[in-house]
Design a protein around this motif. Structure first.
Motif, PDB file in Angstrom:
ATOM      1  N   GLU A 244      23.276  55.291  29.930  1.00  6.86           N
ATOM      2  CA  GLU A 244      23.094  56.303  30.975  1.00  6.86           C
ATOM      3  C   GLU A 244      21.876  55.929  31.817  1.00  6.86           C
ATOM      4  O   GLU A 244      21.000  55.180  31.369  1.00  6.86           O
ATOM      5  CB  GLU A 244      22.902  57.681  30.343  1.00  6.86           C
ATOM      6  N   THR A 245      21.851  56.418  33.055  1.00  6.23           N
ATOM      7  CA  THR A 245      20.679  56.201  33.908  1.00  6.23           C
ATOM      8  C   THR A 245      19.919  57.527  33.975  1.00  6.23           C
ATOM      9  O   THR A 245      20.485  58.547  34.368  1.00  6.23           O
ATOM     10  CB  THR A 245      21.104  55.747  35.321  1.00  6.23           C
ATOM     11  N   THR A 246      18.644  57.502  33.588  1.00  5.24           N
ATOM     12  CA  THR A 246      17.892  58.758  33.431  1.00  5.24           C
ATOM     13  C   THR A 246      16.941  59.039  34.598  1.00  5.24           C
ATOM     14  O   THR A 246      16.471  60.164  34.748  1.00  5.24           O
ATOM     15  CB  THR A 246      17.080  58.741  32.126  1.00  5.24           C
ATOM     16  N   THR A 247      16.630  58.030  35.425  1.00  3.62           N
ATOM     17  CA  THR A 247      15.661  58.267  36.509  1.00  3.62           C
ATOM     18  C   THR A 247      16.313  58.301  37.886  1.00  3.62           C
ATOM     19  O   THR A 247      15.722  58.786  38.842  1.00  3.62           O
ATOM     20  CB  THR A 247      14.557  57.196  36.514  1.00  3.62           C
ATOM     21  N   ARG A 248      17.513  57.765  38.003  1.00  4.45           N
ATOM     22  CA  ARG A 248      18.248  57.847  39.277  1.00  4.45           C
ATOM     23  C   ARG A 248      19.735  57.733  39.001  1.00  4.45           C
ATOM     24  O   ARG A 248      20.154  57.161  38.002  1.00  4.45           O
ATOM     25  CB  ARG A 248      17.782  56.784  40.263  1.00  4.45           C
ATOM     26  N   ASP A 249      20.523  58.326  39.898  1.00  2.94           N
ATOM     27  CA  ASP A 249      21.974  58.326  39.718  1.00  2.94           C
ATOM     28  C   ASP A 249      22.611  57.091  40.349  1.00  2.94           C
ATOM     29  O   ASP A 249      22.160  56.603  41.396  1.00  2.94           O
ATOM     30  CB  ASP A 249      22.587  59.581  40.361  1.00  2.94           C
ATOM     31  N   ILE A 250      23.677  56.632  39.715  1.00  5.69           N
ATOM     32  CA  ILE A 250      24.507  55.573  40.301  1.00  5.69           C
ATOM     33  C   ILE A 250      25.438  56.235  41.321  1.00  5.69           C
ATOM     34  O   ILE A 250      26.115  57.205  40.989  1.00  5.69           O
ATOM     35  CB  ILE A 250      25.336  54.867  39.215  1.00  5.69           C
ATOM     36  N   PRO A 251      25.446  55.756  42.561  1.00  6.75           N
ATOM     37  CA  PRO A 251      26.351  56.367  43.551  1.00  6.75           C
ATOM     38  C   PRO A 251      27.809  56.281  43.107  1.00  6.75           C
ATOM     39  O   PRO A 251      28.190  55.370  42.368  1.00  6.75           O
ATOM     40  CB  PRO A 251      26.117  55.524  44.820  1.00  6.75           C
ATOM     41  N   ALA A 252      28.610  57.231  43.578  1.00  4.00           N
ATOM     42  CA  ALA A 252      30.043  57.239  43.245  1.00  4.00           C
ATOM     43  C   ALA A 252      30.711  55.984  43.810  1.00  4.00           C
ATOM     44  O   ALA A 252      30.228  55.419  44.802  1.00  4.00           O
ATOM     45  CB  ALA A 252      30.694  58.484  43.821  1.00  4.00           C
ATOM     46  N   PRO A 253      31.821  55.545  43.194  1.00  6.04           N
ATOM     47  CA  PRO A 253      32.529  54.364  43.702  1.00  6.04           C
ATOM     48  C   PRO A 253      32.905  54.538  45.173  1.00  6.04           C
ATOM     49  O   PRO A 253      33.269  55.632  45.614  1.00  6.04           O
ATOM     50  CB  PRO A 253      33.782  54.297  42.817  1.00  6.04           C
ATOM     51  N   ARG A 254      32.807  53.446  45.936  1.00  6.72           N
ATOM     52  CA  ARG A 254      33.132  53.475  47.372  1.00  6.72           C
ATOM     53  C   ARG A 254      34.577  53.037  47.576  1.00  6.72           C
ATOM     54  O   ARG A 254      35.061  52.136  46.880  1.00  6.72           O
ATOM     55  CB  ARG A 254      32.213  52.514  48.138  1.00  6.72           C
ATOM     56  N   THR A 255      35.219  53.637  48.536  1.00 11.77           N
ATOM     57  CA  THR A 255      36.604  53.277  48.864  1.00 11.77           C
ATOM     58  C   THR A 255      36.728  51.771  49.100  1.00 11.77           C
ATOM     59  O   THR A 255      35.923  51.191  49.820  1.00 11.77           O
ATOM     60  CB  THR A 255      37.067  54.024  50.129  1.00 11.77           C
ATOM     61  N   GLY A 256      37.725  51.177  48.478  1.00 12.04           N
ATOM     62  CA  GLY A 256      37.990  49.756  48.701  1.00 12.04           C
ATOM     63  C   GLY A 256      37.072  48.806  47.966  1.00 12.04           C
ATOM     64  O   GLY A 256      37.162  47.588  48.139  1.00 12.04           O
ATOM     65  N   VAL A 257      36.176  49.347  47.137  1.00 12.90           N
ATOM     66  CA  VAL A 257      35.219  48.497  46.415  1.00 12.90           C
ATOM     67  C   VAL A 257      35.422  48.681  44.915  1.00 12.90           C
ATOM     68  O   VAL A 257      35.474  49.807  44.420  1.00 12.90           O
ATOM     69  CB  VAL A 257      33.763  48.842  46.807  1.00 12.90           C
TER      70      VAL A 257
ATOM     71  N   ASP B 116      27.038  46.243  44.999  1.00 18.87           N
ATOM     72  CA  ASP B 116      26.386  47.536  44.809  1.00 18.87           C
ATOM     73  C   ASP B 116      25.025  47.307  44.141  1.00 18.87           C
ATOM     74  O   ASP B 116      24.843  46.348  43.388  1.00 18.87           O
ATOM     75  CB  ASP B 116      27.238  48.441  43.909  1.00 18.87           C
ATOM     76  N   GLU B 117      24.103  48.216  44.394  1.00 19.97           N
ATOM     77  CA  GLU B 117      22.737  48.046  43.874  1.00 19.97           C
ATOM     78  C   GLU B 117      22.706  47.967  42.354  1.00 19.97           C
ATOM     79  O   GLU B 117      21.996  47.142  41.775  1.00 19.97           O
ATOM     80  CB  GLU B 117      21.868  49.214  44.362  1.00 19.97           C
ATOM     81  N   ILE B 118      23.509  48.811  41.676  1.00 15.96           N
ATOM     82  CA  ILE B 118      23.527  48.764  40.208  1.00 15.96           C
ATOM     83  C   ILE B 118      24.057  47.416  39.721  1.00 15.96           C
ATOM     84  O   ILE B 118      23.582  46.866  38.720  1.00 15.96           O
ATOM     85  CB  ILE B 118      24.352  49.943  39.610  1.00 15.96           C
ATOM     86  N   GLN B 119      25.016  46.849  40.459  1.00 18.32           N
ATOM     87  CA  GLN B 119      25.564  45.545  40.058  1.00 18.32           C
ATOM     88  C   GLN B 119      24.527  44.440  40.234  1.00 18.32           C
ATOM     89  O   GLN B 119      24.412  43.547  39.384  1.00 18.32           O
ATOM     90  CB  GLN B 119      26.822  45.239  40.878  1.00 18.32           C
ATOM     91  N   GLN B 120      23.756  44.502  41.315  1.00 15.67           N
ATOM     92  CA  GLN B 120      22.681  43.523  41.496  1.00 15.67           C
ATOM     93  C   GLN B 120      21.657  43.657  40.376  1.00 15.67           C
ATOM     94  O   GLN B 120      21.161  42.650  39.836  1.00 15.67           O
ATOM     95  CB  GLN B 120      22.005  43.712  42.860  1.00 15.67           C
ATOM     96  N   SER B 121      21.359  44.898  39.983  1.00 16.59           N
ATOM     97  CA  SER B 121      20.404  45.125  38.893  1.00 16.59           C
ATOM     98  C   SER B 121      20.929  44.570  37.566  1.00 16.59           C
ATOM     99  O   SER B 121      20.162  44.054  36.747  1.00 16.59           O
ATOM    100  CB  SER B 121      20.105  46.616  38.749  1.00 16.59           C
ATOM    101  N   ILE B 122      22.245  44.698  37.347  1.00 17.15           N
ATOM    102  CA  ILE B 122      22.849  44.155  36.124  1.00 17.15           C
ATOM    103  C   ILE B 122      22.703  42.628  36.092  1.00 17.15           C
ATOM    104  O   ILE B 122      22.321  42.047  35.070  1.00 17.15           O
ATOM    105  CB  ILE B 122      24.328  44.587  36.024  1.00 17.15           C
ATOM    106  N   ILE B 123      22.970  41.989  37.222  1.00 16.65           N
ATOM    107  CA  ILE B 123      22.789  40.530  37.296  1.00 16.65           C
ATOM    108  C   ILE B 123      21.324  40.164  37.064  1.00 16.65           C
ATOM    109  O   ILE B 123      21.005  39.241  36.306  1.00 16.65           O
ATOM    110  CB  ILE B 123      23.298  39.987  38.652  1.00 16.65           C
TER     111      ILE B 123
END
Length: 507
Positions: free
Chosen positions: A296-309, A150-157
């Motif tokens: 918290e993320t103030t400029t964009r939302d983290i998408p909801a969890p995806r099925t199976g992920v 997920d994009e947020i996970q790539q950003s965390i790395i």
């Protein structure tokens, strides 16, 4: 000579492996599981993992209030279902540090040394990245390293790398240290545990008794000859040539204690007749611990969890001191807020950098309050009792806080730390925050410790000391916890224990 009959108690990570290997060797196997079939759809979809806690598939254990954890109890989720805790966890595949096994081997023999367990790990796994000197592709357990982050996970790395931490493409390879994408036991978006991978394909070849909680083992003249179990409100008995306890670090010691196997004075005090004195049953309890940094993320939302992920796709291994020979911290990163009890929820979207320690020095215990299944069990992790644990924790928390400040999170997502929050600055304040918000990493071990000394509960072949016909094969046998998630080591212990038992039974 007829087929040997074996009772296996617990259909979790180790128990499912033991049962399968015994079936393959021609034994007559009866498997007891206190829970039911894995019909809950949340088990199979990692994005719904949070629904499993406090459900009917969770033993829903709580510790006693612990001084080191601000006098609060802690929830310890454990699987009460076919698949055990591997049906509830994040399926993260970590073999841990080679030194962990070499430490065990010093006391328990060369068979436990890294050079001898690595080939077994390779035989267990089917690794998406192909075969190599570290990985196998012929095993029953799928290990996926090829899924899309997920994009947020790539950003965390990226934020970890920006803060000075090295990216490690394979923490199950040359070394643990660094920030990594998690390797997970998932195929086509579905959780795969040892129940599904090992046992379900051969379920017609053994007897499986679900919704049956084992009370105790039957001991006659120094030999275990069967189990007492409760099903449908009735206490019943079943006899066999051999009994294997794979009920986990919280379950296996309880069965031993209710059987009169344990510290004699403690058993007498709760109305249990001591039949075999083993002072360390239920002792040496320890666990990996976490405490959250939530932003918290103030400029964009983290998408909801995806099925199976999974909502967790990345983690990090780090050393809190330069003189350590292996990492002692392992923060794990979530795309959702992971609130500790009592925290006020955040209105928008948020992520969690869960700081964590994986070399705890504190030791606790499990004790009973009475002889029956309905009697309360007292679980005391004695969390954060040893000051070294808090020192490593503060280091890990500072690393996580630094990551939130990096451009990959602060600029790209407008990340802003909410917990612990700006007012928490000094090491003392951080320590207090950790004590108030500490939770389990779900890795309890050690309560039926393996060793060669007179205090050990099981010997290096996992036979209960001083008794015939009884073994413990699960994470409770770990003398000292591994550096990282305990599920892969529990499966390894299942394979090792099964090998010892098959050889002993002459199968």
């Amino acid at each position: 000579m007829g087929s040997k009959s074996v009772i296996v108690v617990g259909a979790g990570s180790a128990g499912a492996v033991v049962a399968r290997r015994l079936v393959d060797a021609g034994a007559h196997v009866t498997l007891f599981e206190a829970g039911s079939e894995d019909t809950n759809p949340a088990i199979h979809d990692l994005s719904r993992m949070g629904e499993l806690w406090h459900s009917k598939d969770d033993w829903d254990y709580h510790t006693v209030p612990m001084a080191g954890a601000a006098n609060k109890p802690m929830h310890l989720p454990r699987g009460k279902v076919l698949g055990g805790s591997h049906a509830l966890n994040a399926t993260i595949w970590v073999r841990c540090a080679p030194q962990d096994y070499d430490d065990w081997a010093k006391d328990c023999g060369e068979q436990w040394a890294w050079k001898n367990v690595l080939p077994i790990y390779k035989d267990i796994e089917n690794f998406s990245g192909g075969a190599s000197k570290f990985h196998g592709t012929e095993g029953l357990v799928p290990v996926d390293n090829d899924y899309e982050l997920d994009e947020i996970q790539q950003s965390i790395i990226d934020a970890a790398v920006q803060s000075g931490i090295e990216f490690n493409p394979d923490y199950n390879g040359e070394q643990l240290d660094g920030v990594s994408k998690e390797q997970i036991n998932v195929v086509g978006g579905e959780r795969i545990n040892t129940w599904k991978a090992y046992l379900k394909p051969v379920r017609e070849r053994l007897e499986i008794i679900t919704d049956a909680e084992v009370h105790s083992v039957i001991l006659e003249s120094g030999t275990v000859v069967g189990v007492r179990y409760q099903k449908g409100g009735q206490l019943q008995e079943l006899r066999a040539d051999e009994v294997v306890l794979s009920a986990g670090a919280l379950g296996s010691p309880q069965i031993l204690l209710r059987s009169g196997i344990g510290p004699a004075a403690e058993l007498q005090a709760v109305g249990i007749e001591p039949l075999h004195e083993l002072d360390q049953v239920g002792k040496n309890l320890h666990d990996h611990l976490l405490a959250p940094v939530i932003a918290e993320t103030t400029t964009r939302d983290i998408p909801a969890p995806r099925t199976g992920v999974s909502v967790s796709q990345s983690h990090m291994f780090s050393r809190s001191r330069a003189d350590l020979d292996r990492p002692d911290t392992q923060p794990i990163f979530f795309a959702v807020p992971m609130y500790s009890p009592g925290m006020e929820p955040i209105e928008g979207t948020a992520f969690t950098l869960h700081s964590g320690i994986v070399t705890p020095h504190s030791r606790g215990e499990i004790t009973l309050s009475g002889p029956g299944l309905e009697d309360q069990v007292n679980i005391d992790l004695n969390a954060l009792d040893d000051p070294r644990d808090l020192e490593a924790f503060v280091y890990s928390m500072k690393q996580c806080r630094a990551m939130v400040q990096q451009d990959a999170l602060a600029q790209d997502w407008g990340a802003r730390e909410v917990y612990p929050g700006n007012e928490v600055k000094s090491d003392e304040q951080l320590g207090e925050y950790i004590r108030n918000n500490v939770v389990t990493y779900h890795h309890q071990v050690g309560t039926c410790r393996m060793g060669t000394d007179a205090q050990a509960v099981v010997d290096p072949q996992l036979r209960v000391r001083g008794l015939a016909g009884l073994r413990v094969i699960d994470a409770s046998i770990m003398p000292k916890i591994t550096t990282g998630n305990t599920n892969a080591p529990a499966i390894l212990i299942g394979e090792m224990g099964a090998k010892f038992l098959v050889a002993d039974l002459g199968l």
